[in-house]
Design a protein around this motif. Structure first.
Motif, PDB file in Angstrom:
ATOM      1  N   ASP A 219      -3.924  -5.475  -9.584  1.00  0.00           N
ATOM      2  CA  ASP A 219      -4.737  -6.369 -10.420  1.00  0.00           C
ATOM      3  C   ASP A 219      -3.912  -6.973 -11.551  1.00  0.00           C
ATOM      4  O   ASP A 219      -4.094  -8.144 -11.907  1.00  0.00           O
TER       5      ASP A 219
ATOM      6  N   THR B  86      -1.677  -9.468   1.041  1.00  0.00           N
ATOM      7  CA  THR B  86      -1.873 -10.109  -0.263  1.00  0.00           C
ATOM      8  C   THR B  86      -2.970  -9.423  -1.065  1.00  0.00           C
ATOM      9  O   THR B  86      -2.962  -9.455  -2.293  1.00  0.00           O
ATOM     10  N   TYR B  87      -3.931  -8.791  -0.358  1.00  0.00           N
ATOM     11  CA  TYR B  87      -5.051  -8.150  -1.053  1.00  0.00           C
ATOM     12  C   TYR B  87      -4.698  -6.767  -1.568  1.00  0.00           C
ATOM     13  O   TYR B  87      -5.545  -6.090  -2.167  1.00  0.00           O
TER      14      TYR B  87
ATOM     15  N   VAL C 233     -10.043 -11.811  -4.519  1.00  0.00           N
ATOM     16  CA  VAL C 233     -11.156 -11.597  -3.597  1.00  0.00           C
ATOM     17  C   VAL C 233     -12.337 -12.489  -3.963  1.00  0.00           C
ATOM     18  O   VAL C 233     -12.984 -13.064  -3.096  1.00  0.00           O
TER      19      VAL C 233
ATOM     20  N   ARG D 163      -2.142  -6.520  -3.679  1.00  0.00           N
ATOM     21  CA  ARG D 163      -1.458  -6.782  -4.944  1.00  0.00           C
ATOM     22  C   ARG D 163      -2.163  -6.074  -6.092  1.00  0.00           C
ATOM     23  O   ARG D 163      -3.409  -6.055  -6.162  1.00  0.00           O
TER      24      ARG D 163
ATOM     25  N   ASP E 256     -10.168  -4.801  -9.002  1.00  0.00           N
ATOM     26  CA  ASP E 256     -10.307  -4.742  -7.541  1.00  0.00           C
ATOM     27  C   ASP E 256     -10.213  -6.123  -6.905  1.00  0.00           C
ATOM     28  O   ASP E 256     -10.915  -6.442  -5.942  1.00  0.00           O
ATOM     29  N   GLY E 257      -9.354  -6.970  -7.472  1.00  0.00           N
ATOM     30  CA  GLY E 257      -9.147  -8.301  -6.928  1.00  0.00           C
ATOM     31  C   GLY E 257     -10.175  -9.328  -7.360  1.00  0.00           C
ATOM     32  O   GLY E 257     -10.068 -10.510  -7.010  1.00  0.00           O
TER      33      GLY E 257
ATOM     34  N   GLY F  94      -4.368 -12.666  -3.324  1.00  0.00           N
ATOM     35  CA  GLY F  94      -4.919 -11.370  -3.704  1.00  0.00           C
ATOM     36  C   GLY F  94      -6.282 -11.453  -4.350  1.00  0.00           C
ATOM     37  O   GLY F  94      -6.955 -10.432  -4.501  1.00  0.00           O
TER      38      GLY F  94
ATOM     39  N   LEU G 298      -3.217  -9.775   5.322  1.00  0.00           N
ATOM     40  CA  LEU G 298      -4.055  -8.969   4.434  1.00  0.00           C
ATOM     41  C   LEU G 298      -3.249  -8.244   3.357  1.00  0.00           C
ATOM     42  O   LEU G 298      -3.822  -7.703   2.415  1.00  0.00           O
TER      43      LEU G 298
END
Length: 200
Positions: free
Chosen positions: A130, A125-126, A188, A128, A159-160, A186, A123
């Protein structure tokens, strides 16, 4: 800029493990000290032989008596589900989901333990920024779709979530752009170009 793409990019390299001969109480103590619910069990040549979990310990504790020695090799689940450091983050996530696993031992080409990767590691990676996601995606679009260096579309990330703006001459190109965007660690979600932008 660090691109988090593989298990090796996010794994924990310092791993607590036990040998096959480790006794029950030592396993419990190792789990307590490292604050984990499962440990890799190593053979004499440092290869991952199996994994022993809290569930394994609890199931066997009910049948234990003081006359029987219980070791990690007897308690472990085998064969262990492992992953290569070169595996993609997405493939490791699928492996965890399929096996209902919280973490995976990471091994080299000889099966020797070199790290551990958890759901939390994947997780990362999320987290990162923007700006990093947008910069990487722009680089990929320029490299793959605009050989002359001119931007094909504009990329915005919040926000990804990736939003693409611009125009493309072929609807198939739109699908390719979305697929490429989804491969960037990253990301979403991806908001594709509006239908009106797909014109000759």
């Amino acid at each position: 800029m660090k691109h988090l793409r593989t298990v090796g990019d996010v794994m924990t390299r310092s791993v607590i493990s036990v040998g096959k001969g480790a006794p029950f109480k030592d396993i419990v103590e190792a789990m307590r000290q490292s604050q984990v619910s499962a440990l890799p069990v190593l053979s004499a040549d440092e290869r991952v032989a199996g994994v022993v979990s809290e569930a394994d310990l609890l199931l066997n504790a009910q049948d234990m008596d003081e006359t029987r020695a219980v070791t990690a090799g007897q308690l472990m689940t085998e064969p262990a589900v492992t992953v290569s450091k070169d595996a993609t983050i997405a493939s490791a996530a699928r492996l965890m989901a399929h096996g209902h696993l919280k973490r995976l031992p990471v091994v080299d080409e000889d099966g020797v333990l070199i790290g551990i990767v958890s759901r939390g590691d994947l997780l990362k990676t999320y987290l990162r920024p923007d700006a990093d996601i947008a910069a990487e995606l722009r680089e990929m679009i320029t490299a793959h779709f605009a050989p002359a260096g001119a931007p094909l579309v504009h990329v915005y990330v919040s926000d990804g979530i990736v939003r693409l703006e611009g125009s493309v001459p072929d609807p198939r190109l739109q699908d390719m752009l979305v697929r490429v965007a989804r491969t960037v660690p990253g990301v979403v979600d991806v908001i594709p170009l509006p239908d009106a932008a797909m014109s000759a």
